[in-house]
Design a protein around this motif. Sequence first.
Motif, PDB file in Angstrom:
ATOM      1  N   LYS A   1       0.833  -1.160  -0.080  1.00 44.54           N
ATOM      2  CA  LYS A   1      -0.086  -0.037  -0.132  1.00 44.54           C
ATOM      3  C   LYS A   1       0.863   1.528  -0.124  1.00 44.54           C
ATOM      4  CE  LYS A   1      -3.991  -2.012   2.228  1.00 44.54           C
ATOM      5  NZ  LYS A   1      -4.445  -2.647   3.643  1.00 44.54           N
TER       6      LYS A   1
ATOM      7  N   LEU B   1       0.809   4.157  -2.855  1.00 45.01           N
ATOM      8  CA  LEU B   1       0.765   5.641  -2.648  1.00 45.01           C
ATOM      9  C   LEU B   1       1.545   6.372  -3.144  1.00 45.01           C
ATOM     10  CD1 LEU B   1      -0.671   5.657   1.161  1.00 45.01           C
ATOM     11  CD2 LEU B   1      -1.713   6.535  -0.896  1.00 45.01           C
TER      12      LEU B   1
ATOM     13  N   ARG C   1       3.292  19.275   1.330  1.00 43.90           N
ATOM     14  CA  ARG C   1       2.472  18.249   1.563  1.00 43.90           C
ATOM     15  C   ARG C   1       1.439  18.085   0.110  1.00 43.90           C
ATOM     16  NH1 ARG C   1      -1.692  20.465   5.702  1.00 43.90           N
ATOM     17  NH2 ARG C   1      -2.746  21.188   3.959  1.00 43.90           N
TER      18      ARG C   1
ATOM     19  N   VAL D   1      -8.760   2.540   1.789  1.00 44.77           N
ATOM     20  CA  VAL D   1      -7.881   1.731   1.969  1.00 44.77           C
ATOM     21  C   VAL D   1      -7.358   1.542   3.187  1.00 44.77           C
ATOM     22  CG1 VAL D   1      -5.433   0.883   1.433  1.00 44.77           C
ATOM     23  CG2 VAL D   1      -6.643   1.838  -0.244  1.00 44.77           C
ATOM     24  N   ILE D   2      -7.388   0.669   4.039  1.00 47.56           N
ATOM     25  CA  ILE D   2      -6.968   0.507   5.433  1.00 47.56           C
ATOM     26  C   ILE D   2      -5.445   0.259   5.632  1.00 47.56           C
ATOM     27  CG2 ILE D   2      -7.069  -0.623   7.565  1.00 47.56           C
ATOM     28  CD1 ILE D   2     -10.085  -1.131   6.861  1.00 47.56           C
ATOM     29  N   VAL D   3      -4.904   1.287   6.032  1.00 43.82           N
ATOM     30  CA  VAL D   3      -3.089   1.194   6.212  1.00 43.82           C
ATOM     31  C   VAL D   3      -2.688   1.232   7.683  1.00 43.82           C
ATOM     32  CG1 VAL D   3      -0.988   2.290   5.608  1.00 43.82           C
ATOM     33  CG2 VAL D   3      -3.019   2.422   4.084  1.00 43.82           C
TER      34      VAL D   3
ATOM     35  N   LEU E   1      -8.177   5.291   4.763  1.00 41.34           N
ATOM     36  CA  LEU E   1      -7.613   6.357   3.793  1.00 41.34           C
ATOM     37  C   LEU E   1      -8.638   6.327   2.699  1.00 41.34           C
ATOM     38  CD1 LEU E   1      -3.771   5.901   3.419  1.00 41.34           C
ATOM     39  CD2 LEU E   1      -4.918   7.154   4.877  1.00 41.34           C
TER      40      LEU E   1
ATOM     41  N   GLY F   1      -8.110   8.156  -0.518  1.00 45.20           N
ATOM     42  CA  GLY F   1      -6.775   8.853  -1.316  1.00 45.20           C
ATOM     43  C   GLY F   1      -5.824   8.925  -0.005  1.00 45.20           C
ATOM     44  N   GLU F   2      -5.483  10.032   0.107  1.00 45.81           N
ATOM     45  CA  GLU F   2      -4.567  10.432   1.053  1.00 45.81           C
ATOM     46  C   GLU F   2      -4.950  10.970   2.394  1.00 45.81           C
ATOM     47  OE1 GLU F   2      -0.799  11.293   0.883  1.00 45.81           O
ATOM     48  OE2 GLU F   2      -0.474  10.273  -0.752  1.00 45.81           O
TER      49      GLU F   2
ATOM     50  N   LYS G   1      -4.271  14.844   5.961  1.00 53.24           N
ATOM     51  CA  LYS G   1      -3.448  13.890   5.244  1.00 53.24           C
ATOM     52  C   LYS G   1      -2.619  12.987   6.134  1.00 53.24           C
ATOM     53  CE  LYS G   1      -4.775  15.864   1.207  1.00 53.24           C
ATOM     54  NZ  LYS G   1      -6.269  15.951   1.716  1.00 53.24           N
ATOM     55  N   ILE G   2      -1.922  12.181   5.260  1.00 55.80           N
ATOM     56  CA  ILE G   2      -1.074  11.226   6.188  1.00 55.80           C
ATOM     57  C   ILE G   2       0.198  12.177   6.641  1.00 55.80           C
ATOM     58  CG2 ILE G   2       0.592   9.374   6.048  1.00 55.80           C
ATOM     59  CD1 ILE G   2      -1.032   8.095   4.054  1.00 55.80           C
TER      60      ILE G   2
END
Lengths: 365, 414
Positions: A148, A152, A333, B31-33, B52, B54-55, B394-395
Amino acid sequence: MTAGMDLFEWSVMIGKVLFVAVVLLQVAPLMAWVERRGSALMQNRLGPNRIGPLGLFQSICDAIKFIFKEDTVPGHVEKFYWLLAPIVSLVPSFMTFLAIPIASSINLGDHTIHFQAANLDVGLLYVLSIGSLGVYGIIMAGWASNNKYSLLGSLRSSSQMISYELSLGLSIIGILMTFSSVQLSEIAAAQGQTLLQLGPLSIPKWGIFIQPLGFLIFTTAAFAETNRLPFDLPEGESEIVAGYHLEYGSMKFAVFMMAEYVNMFTASAMISTLYFGGWQMLPGMQSLLTLSGTSGLTYEWLRIVLELSSFFIKVIFFMWFFVWVRWTIPRFRYDQLMDLGWKAMLPLSLLNILATGALIYFKVI
Amino acid sequence: MHETLGNKHGVHSEHISVDHDPDDLWGDSRVIVNIGPTHPAMHGALRMVAKLNGETIEKSYCEFGYTHRAKEKLGENRTYHQFVVYTDRLNYCSALSNNVTYAMAVERLMGVEVPERAIWIRMICAELARVIDHLICVGINAVDIGAFSFFLYGFHQREEAYTLIEKLCGARLTTSYTRIGGLMADAPEGWEKEVKAWVQKTRKVIDEMDKLLTGNRIWLDRTVGVGVFNKEQCMQYSFTGPSARASGIDRDLRRDQPSMFYKEVEFDVPIGKNGDVFDRYMCRLEEIRQSLNIVMQCADKIKPGPIWSEDKRVRIPDKDVVHNTMEGLIHHFKFFMKGFDVPPGEAYTTFEGTNGELGFYIVSKGDPMAHRMRIRGPSVWHYQALSPMSEGGKIADMVAILGSINIIAGELDR
């Protein structure tokens, strides 16, 4: 260069290609050293200084380590594409440099040697199009890694490359309009003219003096294209671990790193060629050449040497600039990156085209 | 679209919610991160599971306990002296602060008075620890956001501080410097001068770091308005320390419940307004400056004198007594093999630790070991807020937030 090539021309051709290949292969290890020592210089550290003079041979050790490391293939990857990805990202980076002129030509009686491996009529477009192929390697790596974080990373990379390629391409249009050519050798040669004569000081017609805004946009986009900080989101170490090359180890990882450095080298060469006169001699070199008192073939060879060194000095400066920026500023970002690309750089590059058009129309440049 | 997909797989369209995102074509593009426990930004071993889009982190939950070492239980099975070593491993970035707080807690329970010099040295230690910890925190926060050089500027000064600490107790990271009723050893001669020189240098470095990063446009973009936690939320989550002050909670135990000689030194308590990552960064940076002022004042006021309490119960017998008299040897043997009895009672002692309120709650039943030992590590409370702070961001924001609240796994998991 087609049917009528004799042995001499063939050997010159092969020599040029070999030269480019050999130079580019040295870029990665040298840059790894520059990066490590350079960052150490900026951060009150020493950096690698044990092996060889100034730690120069550290890179050789690293290369040996990379080669002899176990070449593992994780079980969960899509093997074919996973193995293909490093190659796909490395090859285009080598191909682009071929079209960049590194010096003017020399006349040896019946033959003229152009110091450019491939003098293409569409040189600039070739560099842009082949350069953008590199992203396929990254996408492939991210997808085939079946991870994943990698995915990304490659998603970030593809959207980033597409967004910034747009402004990269548009920023060059100003240059194309002023020099009315897409042939890199012609663009480089045209920058030898004088733009302004201020007493004894003559300002050459380098791209940066005609296209300052274009230069800024091009340089920024080049940072994004080469995935360097502040645009290193595809790798984004602290966020998505290592992004697209997370699952790669040993030499395959090194190949990705090599591709990054070679891309940097090509980007620096492009900045120099388009905006800093390419192989045009640095100020003062022409008088040095005159002072040397040589003539004939010696003079010509000396000129070539000076042109080559001018070109490489410029390229090395921009390589250092890449390193310099990397160790100074933080990372964007993802959404800010997109905002910058689409809301700031794209309108600015369009404005640049408009302004250049107006200037040409009113015959200012 | 959803209907056909559902029918094709022979599933009823129950799973399709009414309030689904119109851009989300397949309804399950989340999505599971799993971020952590081994992730470069999860300092220590923390784990966040993020959903998630996207981000964007839509939903998340945080887990901890990967470095659980049963510190509190160990406190019930070790003598009071033996436990000093374990306090180092709580917040290992500011081990001295933990040592000092723990010693204060036991001394309070026993009613032991510590001589003046020891207290001044302890204060210098606590503030040194604060400077070190904050340097690490702002530095790591910057590294996570991508500014590596900033971190190393601070790191250099931190190493110098560790050299000062090494001169005190021989260790750099895990100091174990305090003893109940005193200190392991006196500060070497001229140590105060070295501390002062270090303070002067560090002030310059802090200014340099400030100039390098604070005005940087990318830094501002990444930190201002990110991870906002307002005053009420901070109260709800029991925030303390710089993270609470960044949201405007004017509370500093050094000023509000002064222990040691904090009444006799002058310092300001920086208060933020917005409670975002930037304010936390600014608060910490300013606190470093204030701590340096305190260290300077302490170094001026410190005078030669004893470092051990006169209380026979806690004082470690001198070596010449141990080596030359039978009573001394027996005392020494009993002291280290059995420990000393602490009168029955309970006490909760707090101190403004580097991350917030650091407290030791000790219940004694008169034994040489605590009946109950509880530790309030501020990170526990801060870590609970990571999910609510980062949801919707976001992440990359999550990484910035985690760095700004300075979670130290040792203190969190204990």
